[in-house]
Design a protein around this motif. Structure first.
Motif, PDB file in Angstrom:
ATOM      1  N   GLN A   1      -2.711  -5.378   6.228  1.00  0.00           N
ATOM      2  CA  GLN A   1      -1.638  -4.673   6.928  1.00  0.00           C
ATOM      3  C   GLN A   1      -1.237  -3.412   6.160  1.00  0.00           C
ATOM      4  O   GLN A   1      -1.256  -3.376   4.928  1.00  0.00           O
ATOM      5  CB  GLN A   1      -0.405  -5.589   7.060  1.00  0.00           C
ATOM      6  CG  GLN A   1      -0.593  -6.782   7.980  1.00  0.00           C
ATOM      7  CD  GLN A   1      -0.510  -6.392   9.442  1.00  0.00           C
ATOM      8  OE1 GLN A   1      -0.156  -5.267   9.785  1.00  0.00           O
ATOM      9  NE2 GLN A   1      -0.850  -7.326  10.320  1.00  0.00           N
ATOM     10  N   ASN A   2      -0.870  -2.368   6.905  1.00  0.00           N
ATOM     11  CA  ASN A   2      -0.344  -1.112   6.345  1.00  0.00           C
ATOM     12  C   ASN A   2      -1.323  -0.431   5.383  1.00  0.00           C
ATOM     13  O   ASN A   2      -0.918   0.173   4.382  1.00  0.00           O
ATOM     14  CB  ASN A   2       0.991  -1.363   5.624  1.00  0.00           C
ATOM     15  CG  ASN A   2       2.036  -1.984   6.535  1.00  0.00           C
ATOM     16  OD1 ASN A   2       2.172  -1.578   7.683  1.00  0.00           O
ATOM     17  ND2 ASN A   2       2.748  -2.991   6.034  1.00  0.00           N
ATOM     18  N   THR A   3      -2.613  -0.549   5.659  1.00  0.00           N
ATOM     19  CA  THR A   3      -3.624   0.124   4.828  1.00  0.00           C
ATOM     20  C   THR A   3      -3.787   1.554   5.309  1.00  0.00           C
ATOM     21  O   THR A   3      -3.940   1.804   6.505  1.00  0.00           O
ATOM     22  CB  THR A   3      -4.973  -0.609   4.918  1.00  0.00           C
ATOM     23  OG1 THR A   3      -4.791  -1.968   4.543  1.00  0.00           O
ATOM     24  CG2 THR A   3      -6.002   0.021   3.985  1.00  0.00           C
ATOM     25  N   SER A   4      -3.774   2.498   4.374  1.00  0.00           N
ATOM     26  CA  SER A   4      -3.916   3.915   4.734  1.00  0.00           C
ATOM     27  C   SER A   4      -5.343   4.202   5.181  1.00  0.00           C
ATOM     28  O   SER A   4      -6.269   3.440   4.878  1.00  0.00           O
ATOM     29  CB  SER A   4      -3.567   4.806   3.533  1.00  0.00           C
ATOM     30  OG  SER A   4      -4.527   4.628   2.497  1.00  0.00           O
ATOM     31  N   THR A   5      -5.515   5.324   5.883  1.00  0.00           N
ATOM     32  CA  THR A   5      -6.847   5.714   6.342  1.00  0.00           C
ATOM     33  C   THR A   5      -7.786   5.904   5.156  1.00  0.00           C
ATOM     34  O   THR A   5      -8.965   5.522   5.218  1.00  0.00           O
ATOM     35  CB  THR A   5      -6.769   7.027   7.153  1.00  0.00           C
ATOM     36  OG1 THR A   5      -5.858   6.839   8.243  1.00  0.00           O
ATOM     37  CG2 THR A   5      -8.134   7.409   7.699  1.00  0.00           C
ATOM     38  N   LYS A   6      -7.256   6.472   4.084  1.00  0.00           N
ATOM     39  CA  LYS A   6      -8.076   6.681   2.888  1.00  0.00           C
ATOM     40  C   LYS A   6      -8.556   5.344   2.317  1.00  0.00           C
ATOM     41  O   LYS A   6      -9.732   5.185   1.970  1.00  0.00           O
ATOM     42  CB  LYS A   6      -7.275   7.442   1.822  1.00  0.00           C
ATOM     43  CG  LYS A   6      -8.062   7.682   0.541  1.00  0.00           C
ATOM     44  CD  LYS A   6      -7.219   8.412  -0.494  1.00  0.00           C
ATOM     45  CE  LYS A   6      -8.022   8.591  -1.791  1.00  0.00           C
ATOM     46  NZ  LYS A   6      -7.206   9.270  -2.837  1.00  0.00           N
ATOM     47  N   ASP A   7      -7.648   4.376   2.238  1.00  0.00           N
ATOM     48  CA  ASP A   7      -8.023   3.064   1.690  1.00  0.00           C
ATOM     49  C   ASP A   7      -9.006   2.339   2.609  1.00  0.00           C
ATOM     50  O   ASP A   7      -9.898   1.634   2.143  1.00  0.00           O
ATOM     51  CB  ASP A   7      -6.770   2.212   1.475  1.00  0.00           C
ATOM     52  CG  ASP A   7      -5.935   2.702   0.295  1.00  0.00           C
ATOM     53  OD1 ASP A   7      -6.501   3.406  -0.565  1.00  0.00           O
ATOM     54  OD2 ASP A   7      -4.736   2.394   0.251  1.00  0.00           O
ATOM     55  N   VAL A   8      -8.835   2.512   3.932  1.00  0.00           N
ATOM     56  CA  VAL A   8      -9.790   1.930   4.876  1.00  0.00           C
ATOM     57  C   VAL A   8     -11.173   2.499   4.635  1.00  0.00           C
ATOM     58  O   VAL A   8     -12.176   1.769   4.585  1.00  0.00           O
ATOM     59  CB  VAL A   8      -9.355   2.204   6.338  1.00  0.00           C
ATOM     60  CG1 VAL A   8     -10.471   1.786   7.298  1.00  0.00           C
ATOM     61  CG2 VAL A   8      -8.082   1.448   6.672  1.00  0.00           C
ATOM     62  N   ALA A   9     -11.236   3.823   4.470  1.00  0.00           N
ATOM     63  CA  ALA A   9     -12.519   4.489   4.218  1.00  0.00           C
ATOM     64  C   ALA A   9     -13.162   3.977   2.936  1.00  0.00           C
ATOM     65  O   ALA A   9     -14.378   3.756   2.879  1.00  0.00           O
ATOM     66  CB  ALA A   9     -12.319   6.002   4.149  1.00  0.00           C
ATOM     67  N   MET A  10     -12.336   3.770   1.892  1.00  0.00           N
ATOM     68  CA  MET A  10     -12.872   3.287   0.616  1.00  0.00           C
ATOM     69  C   MET A  10     -13.375   1.841   0.738  1.00  0.00           C
ATOM     70  O   MET A  10     -14.387   1.471   0.131  1.00  0.00           O
ATOM     71  CB  MET A  10     -11.791   3.373  -0.466  1.00  0.00           C
ATOM     72  CG  MET A  10     -11.396   4.796  -0.818  1.00  0.00           C
ATOM     73  SD  MET A  10     -12.839   5.782  -1.334  1.00  0.00           S
ATOM     74  CE  MET A  10     -12.078   7.384  -1.594  1.00  0.00           C
ATOM     75  N   ILE A  11     -12.657   1.019   1.533  1.00  0.00           N
ATOM     76  CA  ILE A  11     -13.100  -0.366   1.762  1.00  0.00           C
ATOM     77  C   ILE A  11     -14.447  -0.376   2.462  1.00  0.00           C
ATOM     78  O   ILE A  11     -15.358  -1.147   2.110  1.00  0.00           O
ATOM     79  CB  ILE A  11     -12.053  -1.137   2.596  1.00  0.00           C
ATOM     80  CG1 ILE A  11     -10.786  -1.368   1.765  1.00  0.00           C
ATOM     81  CG2 ILE A  11     -12.616  -2.486   3.069  1.00  0.00           C
ATOM     82  CD1 ILE A  11      -9.620  -1.938   2.567  1.00  0.00           C
ATOM     83  N   LEU A  12     -14.598   0.495   3.471  1.00  0.00           N
ATOM     84  CA  LEU A  12     -15.865   0.567   4.206  1.00  0.00           C
ATOM     85  C   LEU A  12     -16.997   1.040   3.303  1.00  0.00           C
ATOM     86  O   LEU A  12     -18.117   0.533   3.372  1.00  0.00           O
ATOM     87  CB  LEU A  12     -15.723   1.499   5.413  1.00  0.00           C
ATOM     88  CG  LEU A  12     -14.734   1.048   6.490  1.00  0.00           C
ATOM     89  CD1 LEU A  12     -14.706   2.067   7.625  1.00  0.00           C
ATOM     90  CD2 LEU A  12     -15.087  -0.325   7.029  1.00  0.00           C
ATOM     91  N   LYS A  13     -16.707   2.032   2.439  1.00  0.00           N
ATOM     92  CA  LYS A  13     -17.748   2.525   1.515  1.00  0.00           C
ATOM     93  C   LYS A  13     -18.136   1.437   0.513  1.00  0.00           C
ATOM     94  O   LYS A  13     -19.325   1.225   0.224  1.00  0.00           O
ATOM     95  CB  LYS A  13     -17.247   3.757   0.760  1.00  0.00           C
ATOM     96  CG  LYS A  13     -18.302   4.372  -0.167  1.00  0.00           C
ATOM     97  CD  LYS A  13     -17.775   5.611  -0.846  1.00  0.00           C
ATOM     98  CE  LYS A  13     -18.900   6.294  -1.641  1.00  0.00           C
ATOM     99  NZ  LYS A  13     -19.526   5.447  -2.649  1.00  0.00           N
TER     100      LYS A  13
END
Length: 335
Positions: A45-57
């Motif tokens: 919950q409440n994950t920033s777009t930047k953190d989402v991108a880093m999780i995907l990478k």
């Protein structure tokens, strides 16, 4: 000169922007990697777009997190928290649309049905795993609207598919219907039995073979004795001697008993092979491959009796007198 410089800068910015847009369109339409990587990714919950991108990478789903961040913001995607089954061959557009939905992938449940389980035991185990309703499962077993090639002729059978729910390890997703689970088990039986039925060396038909295999499954504790036990029962069948199998009586008892009483073996039932000649009307459990093979090709023997030792092995005898001696020796602890 200044006008030319400003124009040059303007066109350069436009060109770079166009290159960037073309790149974004390219990556949004083309898979990200030649080697496909799949992963279940959790977005808190409440994950920033930047953190989402880093999780995907980090999970190998995308290569460039900054391209992904720009694409998300440019298209105003709203990423939802949840678990996602993603792949590196998904385009940015596919990734963002999936991440918007908050999709939680179903996780398959693996279960194993042991050899010798009855339909009732199978239903109870599947209910304990939250996969079926026990009563509905048994009702479905007895409704018999399956396109299944093997059927019992007797109307006295306890469960119409007893013996055909093959004991094995299966994987199903939550929500799989009772009918679909039963179909899976029936198909597995067909797969196994059809591959070995050419080994049959008796005059028994397929239904009789499965019934005999189920009795062997319940009586045999050691693999080395399955063929001998099948041979004993076949000899008794051929000579018109009652099978007198405790396992067939136990099948109709409300509770499991290690030792049957005199009253138990007098119970009136088509499954009571102490009272009825021949095989019972159906299998009494789900036999495994080894018991099916034993019933297809029993050991050639003169034995007509066997009695169990405490360790599960048996003493085999040709005459009733020798059988009584073996029983006495076991009771006295001599064998």
């Amino acid at each position: 000169m200044r006008f030319w410089q400003k124009s040059f800068k303007f066109y350069l910015v436009v060109l770079l922007f166009l290159v960037l847009m073309v790149s974004l369109v390219y990556v949004s339409l083309k898979p990200q990697r030649e080697k496909v990587i799949e992963a279940v990714v959790e977005i808190p919950q409440n994950t920033s777009t930047k953190d989402v991108a880093m999780i995907l990478k980090k999970n190998g789903i995308i290569k460039n997190p900054y391209f992904f961040m720009f694409y998300v913001k440019l298209n105003n995607y709203k990423i939802a928290a949840g678990k996602y089954k993603l792949s590196s061959d998904m385009t940015y557009r596919e990734l963002c649309r999936a991440l918007e939905k908050g999709f939680v992938p179903k996780v398959a449940i693996k279960f194993t049905i042991p050899e010798g389980f009855t339909a009732q035991q199978i239903a109870k185990k599947l209910q304990s795993l939250g996969l079926v309703d026990e009563n509905k499962f048994l009702e479905t077993v007895n409704s018999y609207d399956f396109n299944f090639k093997y059927k019992y002729s007797s109307k006295e059978v306890k469960y119409k598919l007893e013996g055909f729910l093959f004991p094995d390890t299966y994987e199903v997703y939550p929500g799989t219907s009772e009918k679909d689970i039963i179909k899976m088990m029936l198909n597995r039986f067909l797969e196994v039995y059809e591959s070995i039925k050419d080994k049959k060396a008796t005059n028994l038909d397929d239904i009789q073979t499965v019934i005999l295999a189920s009795i062997v499954e319940k009586e045999a504790k050691k693999d080395s004795e399955r063929g001998l036990i099948a041979g004993v029962f076949l000899n008794r069948l051929q000579r018109g001697i009652k099978l007198e199998s405790c396992a067939t009586v136990e099948y109709v008892l409300p509770v499991h008993k290690e030792v049957l009483s005199l009253q138990d073996v007098r119970i009136e039932s088509p499954y009571n092979t102490y009272l009825k000649k021949g095989l019972p009307p159906s299998a009494i459990c789900s036999p495994g491959k080894k018991s099916l093979l034993a019933a297809l090709n029993p050991a050639k023997t003169d034995y007509l009796f066997f009695v169990a030792r405490k360790d599960g092995s048996h003493i085999f005898s040709k005459t009733f007198e020798d059988h009584l001696k073996a029983q006495k020796q076991i009771e006295e602890g001599k064998k």
